[in-house]
Design a protein around this motif. Structure first.
Motif, PDB file in Angstrom:
ATOM      1  N   THR A  95       0.834  -1.215  -0.046  1.00  0.00           N
ATOM      2  CA  THR A  95       0.029   0.046  -0.116  1.00  0.00           C
ATOM      3  C   THR A  95       1.008   1.367   0.055  1.00  0.00           C
ATOM      4  O   THR A  95       1.800   1.522   0.907  1.00  0.00           O
ATOM      5  CB  THR A  95      -0.975   0.133   1.241  1.00  0.00           C
ATOM      6  OG1 THR A  95      -1.868  -1.131   1.267  1.00  0.00           O
ATOM      7  CG2 THR A  95      -1.891   1.453   1.195  1.00  0.00           C
ATOM      8  N   ILE A  96       0.599   2.176  -0.992  1.00  0.00           N
ATOM      9  CA  ILE A  96       1.304   3.399  -1.019  1.00  0.00           C
ATOM     10  C   ILE A  96       0.387   4.576  -0.800  1.00  0.00           C
ATOM     11  O   ILE A  96      -0.746   4.672  -1.322  1.00  0.00           O
ATOM     12  CB  ILE A  96       1.711   3.687  -2.369  1.00  0.00           C
ATOM     13  CG1 ILE A  96       2.555   2.458  -2.917  1.00  0.00           C
ATOM     14  CG2 ILE A  96       2.637   4.797  -2.784  1.00  0.00           C
ATOM     15  CD1 ILE A  96       4.066   2.350  -2.139  1.00  0.00           C
ATOM     16  N   ALA A  97       0.620   5.241   0.343  1.00  0.00           N
ATOM     17  CA  ALA A  97       0.029   6.257   1.033  1.00  0.00           C
ATOM     18  C   ALA A  97       0.081   7.571  -0.210  1.00  0.00           C
ATOM     19  O   ALA A  97       1.086   7.895  -0.664  1.00  0.00           O
ATOM     20  CB  ALA A  97       0.400   6.726   2.083  1.00  0.00           C
ATOM     21  N   GLY A  98      -1.002   8.083  -0.449  1.00  0.00           N
ATOM     22  CA  GLY A  98      -1.188   9.323  -1.290  1.00  0.00           C
ATOM     23  C   GLY A  98      -1.062  10.733  -0.420  1.00  0.00           C
ATOM     24  O   GLY A  98      -1.280  10.489   0.680  1.00  0.00           O
ATOM     25  N   ALA A  99      -0.514  11.478  -1.244  1.00  0.00           N
ATOM     26  CA  ALA A  99      -0.223  12.890  -0.582  1.00  0.00           C
ATOM     27  C   ALA A  99      -1.426  13.539  -0.371  1.00  0.00           C
ATOM     28  O   ALA A  99      -2.600  13.572  -1.277  1.00  0.00           O
ATOM     29  CB  ALA A  99       0.643  13.690  -1.487  1.00  0.00           C
ATOM     30  N   ALA A 100      -1.756  14.158   0.803  1.00  0.00           N
ATOM     31  CA  ALA A 100      -3.183  14.855   1.045  1.00  0.00           C
ATOM     32  C   ALA A 100      -3.260  16.097   0.136  1.00  0.00           C
ATOM     33  O   ALA A 100      -2.080  16.708  -0.047  1.00  0.00           O
ATOM     34  CB  ALA A 100      -3.017  15.227   2.443  1.00  0.00           C
ATOM     35  N   GLN A 101      -4.323  16.197  -0.408  1.00  0.00           N
ATOM     36  CA  GLN A 101      -4.519  17.343  -1.236  1.00  0.00           C
ATOM     37  C   GLN A 101      -5.582  18.202  -0.556  1.00  0.00           C
ATOM     38  O   GLN A 101      -6.662  18.035  -0.145  1.00  0.00           O
ATOM     39  CB  GLN A 101      -5.329  16.932  -2.510  1.00  0.00           C
ATOM     40  CG  GLN A 101      -4.583  15.945  -3.297  1.00  0.00           C
ATOM     41  CD  GLN A 101      -3.243  16.524  -3.872  1.00  0.00           C
ATOM     42  OE1 GLN A 101      -3.349  17.525  -4.579  1.00  0.00           O
ATOM     43  NE2 GLN A 101      -2.086  15.731  -3.779  1.00  0.00           N
ATOM     44  N   ALA A 102      -5.201  19.595  -0.527  1.00  0.00           N
ATOM     45  CA  ALA A 102      -5.991  20.597   0.155  1.00  0.00           C
ATOM     46  C   ALA A 102      -7.367  20.703  -0.552  1.00  0.00           C
ATOM     47  O   ALA A 102      -7.220  21.281  -1.896  1.00  0.00           O
ATOM     48  CB  ALA A 102      -5.145  21.860   0.590  1.00  0.00           C
ATOM     49  N   LEU A 103      -8.346  21.216  -0.150  1.00  0.00           N
ATOM     50  CA  LEU A 103      -9.638  21.291  -0.645  1.00  0.00           C
ATOM     51  C   LEU A 103     -10.292  22.456   0.333  1.00  0.00           C
ATOM     52  O   LEU A 103     -10.127  22.435   1.464  1.00  0.00           O
ATOM     53  CB  LEU A 103     -10.783  20.055  -0.787  1.00  0.00           C
ATOM     54  CG  LEU A 103     -10.018  18.831  -1.620  1.00  0.00           C
ATOM     55  CD1 LEU A 103     -11.103  17.890  -1.454  1.00  0.00           C
ATOM     56  CD2 LEU A 103      -9.771  19.327  -3.083  1.00  0.00           C
ATOM     57  N   THR A 104     -11.272  23.595  -0.466  1.00  0.00           N
ATOM     58  CA  THR A 104     -12.078  24.251   0.407  1.00  0.00           C
ATOM     59  C   THR A 104     -13.559  23.872   0.154  1.00  0.00           C
ATOM     60  O   THR A 104     -13.636  24.163  -1.039  1.00  0.00           O
ATOM     61  CB  THR A 104     -11.578  25.786  -0.102  1.00  0.00           C
ATOM     62  OG1 THR A 104     -10.199  26.022   0.373  1.00  0.00           O
ATOM     63  CG2 THR A 104     -12.483  26.947   0.639  1.00  0.00           C
ATOM     64  N   VAL A 105     -14.058  23.420   1.043  1.00  0.00           N
ATOM     65  CA  VAL A 105     -15.500  23.229   0.955  1.00  0.00           C
ATOM     66  C   VAL A 105     -16.194  24.789   1.198  1.00  0.00           C
ATOM     67  O   VAL A 105     -16.254  25.065   1.997  1.00  0.00           O
ATOM     68  CB  VAL A 105     -15.984  22.236   1.989  1.00  0.00           C
ATOM     69  CG1 VAL A 105     -17.526  21.996   1.730  1.00  0.00           C
ATOM     70  CG2 VAL A 105     -15.094  20.925   1.770  1.00  0.00           C
ATOM     71  N   ARG A 106     -17.216  24.834   0.120  1.00  0.00           N
ATOM     72  CA  ARG A 106     -17.824  26.218   0.302  1.00  0.00           C
ATOM     73  C   ARG A 106     -19.322  25.859   0.180  1.00  0.00           C
ATOM     74  O   ARG A 106     -19.664  24.788  -0.312  1.00  0.00           O
ATOM     75  CB  ARG A 106     -17.697  27.151  -0.918  1.00  0.00           C
ATOM     76  CG  ARG A 106     -15.916  27.402  -1.099  1.00  0.00           C
ATOM     77  CD  ARG A 106     -15.833  28.332  -2.347  1.00  0.00           C
ATOM     78  NE  ARG A 106     -14.580  28.455  -2.657  1.00  0.00           N
ATOM     79  CZ  ARG A 106     -13.808  29.523  -2.028  1.00  0.00           C
ATOM     80  NH1 ARG A 106     -14.215  30.536  -1.069  1.00  0.00           N
ATOM     81  NH2 ARG A 106     -12.384  29.781  -2.282  1.00  0.00           N
ATOM     82  N   SER A 107     -20.224  26.526   0.658  1.00  0.00           N
ATOM     83  CA  SER A 107     -21.520  26.137   0.856  1.00  0.00           C
ATOM     84  C   SER A 107     -22.220  26.397  -0.878  1.00  0.00           C
ATOM     85  O   SER A 107     -21.801  27.369  -1.278  1.00  0.00           O
ATOM     86  CB  SER A 107     -22.343  27.427   1.737  1.00  0.00           C
ATOM     87  OG  SER A 107     -23.690  27.291   1.789  1.00  0.00           O
ATOM     88  N   ALA A 108     -23.037  25.665  -1.081  1.00  0.00           N
ATOM     89  CA  ALA A 108     -23.583  25.774  -2.542  1.00  0.00           C
ATOM     90  C   ALA A 108     -25.225  25.245  -2.275  1.00  0.00           C
ATOM     91  O   ALA A 108     -25.437  24.546  -1.622  1.00  0.00           O
ATOM     92  CB  ALA A 108     -22.946  24.730  -3.384  1.00  0.00           C
ATOM     93  N   THR A 109     -25.623  25.979  -3.334  1.00  0.00           N
ATOM     94  CA  THR A 109     -27.163  25.932  -3.197  1.00  0.00           C
ATOM     95  C   THR A 109     -27.303  25.255  -4.793  1.00  0.00           C
ATOM     96  O   THR A 109     -27.242  26.312  -5.789  1.00  0.00           O
ATOM     97  CB  THR A 109     -27.908  27.336  -2.959  1.00  0.00           C
ATOM     98  OG1 THR A 109     -27.538  27.787  -1.597  1.00  0.00           O
ATOM     99  CG2 THR A 109     -29.278  26.872  -2.950  1.00  0.00           C
ATOM    100  N   PRO A 110     -27.982  24.152  -4.839  1.00  0.00           N
ATOM    101  CA  PRO A 110     -28.225  23.805  -6.217  1.00  0.00           C
ATOM    102  C   PRO A 110     -29.256  24.683  -6.735  1.00  0.00           C
ATOM    103  O   PRO A 110     -30.065  24.811  -6.038  1.00  0.00           O
ATOM    104  CB  PRO A 110     -28.478  22.248  -6.239  1.00  0.00           C
ATOM    105  CG  PRO A 110     -28.043  21.887  -4.715  1.00  0.00           C
ATOM    106  CD  PRO A 110     -27.981  23.171  -3.833  1.00  0.00           C
ATOM    107  N   LEU A 111     -29.377  24.933  -8.065  1.00  0.00           N
ATOM    108  CA  LEU A 111     -30.468  25.690  -8.835  1.00  0.00           C
ATOM    109  C   LEU A 111     -30.758  24.775 -10.078  1.00  0.00           C
ATOM    110  O   LEU A 111     -29.936  24.789 -10.997  1.00  0.00           O
ATOM    111  CB  LEU A 111     -30.100  27.119  -8.975  1.00  0.00           C
ATOM    112  CG  LEU A 111     -30.797  28.041  -9.811  1.00  0.00           C
ATOM    113  CD1 LEU A 111     -32.308  28.184  -9.045  1.00  0.00           C
ATOM    114  CD2 LEU A 111     -30.275  29.186 -10.081  1.00  0.00           C
ATOM    115  N   LEU A 112     -31.883  24.546 -10.363  1.00  0.00           N
ATOM    116  CA  LEU A 112     -32.389  23.804 -11.546  1.00  0.00           C
ATOM    117  C   LEU A 112     -33.157  24.889 -12.375  1.00  0.00           C
ATOM    118  O   LEU A 112     -34.204  25.690 -11.777  1.00  0.00           O
ATOM    119  CB  LEU A 112     -33.237  22.929 -11.276  1.00  0.00           C
ATOM    120  CG  LEU A 112     -33.876  22.043 -12.552  1.00  0.00           C
ATOM    121  CD1 LEU A 112     -32.725  21.444 -13.249  1.00  0.00           C
ATOM    122  CD2 LEU A 112     -34.831  20.954 -12.068  1.00  0.00           C
ATOM    123  N   ALA A 113     -32.561  25.394 -13.421  1.00  0.00           N
ATOM    124  CA  ALA A 113     -33.177  26.406 -14.202  1.00  0.00           C
ATOM    125  C   ALA A 113     -33.956  25.805 -15.245  1.00  0.00           C
ATOM    126  O   ALA A 113     -33.632  24.970 -15.968  1.00  0.00           O
ATOM    127  CB  ALA A 113     -32.213  27.363 -14.751  1.00  0.00           C
TER     128      ALA A 113
END
Length: 117
Positions: A95-113
């Protein structure tokens, strides 16, 4: 709630050969397991590496905004043969450990047009 986040890695099977004490040893090396850490305390284990949109094989929905560090550890399995003989499984995996990737979780509101707008 946030949109579904798609995860994938590009681990692919490969072959290689070495000469060991005068004998050719061939290896077929395959990714066999993926352990996903989504960075929010949850994770998953899959046999597949995920897929690009729209297929999306590995997904996660974040419940809170903020910074996370996601990672995937890949487990590799192998078969071998000596001097062109029959294939045999290597009894262990790596097993090879993967490097951590930084993510920013932003609030999102789905919109169906719709077409009537």
């Amino acid at each position: 709630m946030n949109f579904t986040t798609n995860f994938l890695t590009e681990a692919e099977a490969f072959s290689t050969s070495v000469t060991l004490i005068g004998h050719r040893v061939d290896f077929r090396i395959t990714p066999s397991r993926f352990r996903w850490s989504y960075g929010d305390g949850s994770g998953a284990t899959t046999a597949k590496p995920g897929a690009r949109y729209p297929t999306m094989g590995v997904t996660h929905v974040y419940r809170k905004r903020g910074a996370v560090k996601a990672a995937v550890d890949t487990t590799w399995s192998a078969d071998y043969r000596v001097d062109g003989g029959g294939w045999a499984a290597v009894p262990d995996t790596v097993t090879i450990a993967g490097a951590a990737q930084a993510l920013t979780v932003r609030s999102a509101t789905p919109l169906l047009a719709g077409a009537d707008r």
